[in-house]
Design an enzyme around this catalytic site. Structure first.
Site, PDB file in Angstrom:
ATOM      1  N   ASN A  41       0.843  -1.182   0.000  1.00  0.00           N
ATOM      2  CA  ASN A  41       0.000   0.000   0.000  1.00  0.00           C
ATOM      3  C   ASN A  41       0.884   1.240   0.000  1.00  0.00           C
ATOM      4  O   ASN A  41       1.962   1.260   0.594  1.00  0.00           O
ATOM      5  CB  ASN A  41      -1.004   0.003   1.151  1.00  0.00           C
ATOM      6  CG  ASN A  41      -0.391  -0.085   2.529  1.00  0.00           C
ATOM      7  OD1 ASN A  41       0.534  -0.850   2.767  1.00  0.00           O
ATOM      8  ND2 ASN A  41      -0.925   0.698   3.459  1.00  0.00           N
ATOM      9  N   GLU A  43       0.313   5.267   0.603  1.00  0.00           N
ATOM     10  CA  GLU A  43      -0.623   6.300   1.020  1.00  0.00           C
ATOM     11  C   GLU A  43      -0.196   7.671   0.502  1.00  0.00           C
ATOM     12  O   GLU A  43       0.930   7.852   0.036  1.00  0.00           O
ATOM     13  CB  GLU A  43      -0.724   6.332   2.549  1.00  0.00           C
ATOM     14  CG  GLU A  43      -1.283   5.047   3.114  1.00  0.00           C
ATOM     15  CD  GLU A  43      -1.406   5.037   4.618  1.00  0.00           C
ATOM     16  OE1 GLU A  43      -2.049   4.113   5.123  1.00  0.00           O
ATOM     17  OE2 GLU A  43      -0.854   5.941   5.303  1.00  0.00           O
ATOM     18  N   GLU A  54      -3.107  -4.726  -2.844  1.00  0.00           N
ATOM     19  CA  GLU A  54      -3.692  -5.686  -3.774  1.00  0.00           C
ATOM     20  C   GLU A  54      -3.776  -5.111  -5.182  1.00  0.00           C
ATOM     21  O   GLU A  54      -3.452  -5.774  -6.167  1.00  0.00           O
ATOM     22  CB  GLU A  54      -5.100  -6.103  -3.313  1.00  0.00           C
ATOM     23  CG  GLU A  54      -5.139  -6.713  -1.932  1.00  0.00           C
ATOM     24  CD  GLU A  54      -5.372  -5.702  -0.808  1.00  0.00           C
ATOM     25  OE1 GLU A  54      -4.705  -4.627  -0.783  1.00  0.00           O
ATOM     26  OE2 GLU A  54      -6.216  -5.988   0.050  1.00  0.00           O
ATOM     27  N   CYS A  85     -10.243  -4.696   1.421  1.00  0.00           N
ATOM     28  CA  CYS A  85     -11.347  -3.739   1.366  1.00  0.00           C
ATOM     29  C   CYS A  85     -12.242  -4.052   0.165  1.00  0.00           C
ATOM     30  O   CYS A  85     -11.866  -4.803  -0.743  1.00  0.00           O
ATOM     31  CB  CYS A  85     -10.817  -2.311   1.294  1.00  0.00           C
ATOM     32  SG  CYS A  85     -10.068  -1.848  -0.292  1.00  0.00           S
ATOM     33  N   CYS A  88     -10.753  -3.220  -3.348  1.00  0.00           N
ATOM     34  CA  CYS A  88      -9.785  -4.226  -3.803  1.00  0.00           C
ATOM     35  C   CYS A  88     -10.481  -5.524  -4.208  1.00  0.00           C
ATOM     36  O   CYS A  88     -10.069  -6.177  -5.162  1.00  0.00           O
ATOM     37  CB  CYS A  88      -8.746  -4.495  -2.721  1.00  0.00           C
ATOM     38  SG  CYS A  88      -7.570  -3.134  -2.583  1.00  0.00           S
TER      39      CYS A  88
END
Length: 127
Positions: A41, A43, A54, A85, A88
């Protein structure tokens, strides 16, 4: 590619995550044919620009293999072995080889759960 090797690649990605704001690191690896692609990830202060691990892994695969890319297996690493989530999951649904494809939910040290994709997202957008 073994589950152990996919897990190691996802752990490596987890350790490179840029989670400056949430402190919630995620690493992912996807098996496409005989190749594995990983992602973390990343951010951003503008939260809408944040990208999940993902999606990074899947988009890396698609950018290398082309638009017909199919994901055979997915391995996710979080602190507690959390589920992906919804955003994803829908991206996974677009590229997953079948609803029965395995998704490994892991911590850095172990596989916590192995689920079929359809257990995580029984209803998805289909065209």
């Amino acid at each position: 590619m073994s589950t152990h090797e996919m897990h190691l690649k996802a752990v490596n990605a987890y350790n490179t995550a840029y989670a400056k704001y949430s402190k919630f690191r995620v690493g992912a690896s996807v098996l496409c044919g005989d190749q594995v692609f990983s992602g973390c990830n990343i951010e951003n202060a503008s939260y809408g620009a944040t990208v999940c691990a993902e999606r990074v892994a899947i988009w890396k695969a698609v950018s290398e293999l082309g638009p017909d890319t199919k994901v055979n297996k997915i391995c996710l690493v979080t602190k507690d072995g959390d589920v992906p989530c919804g955003l994803c999951l829908q991206v996974m649904a677009e590229f997953i080889i079948s609803p029965e494809a395995e998704v490994f939910l892991c911590t850095e040290h172990e596989v916590k759960k192995v689920l079929q994709f359809k257990q995580l997202m029984p209803f998805r957008f289909e065209f």
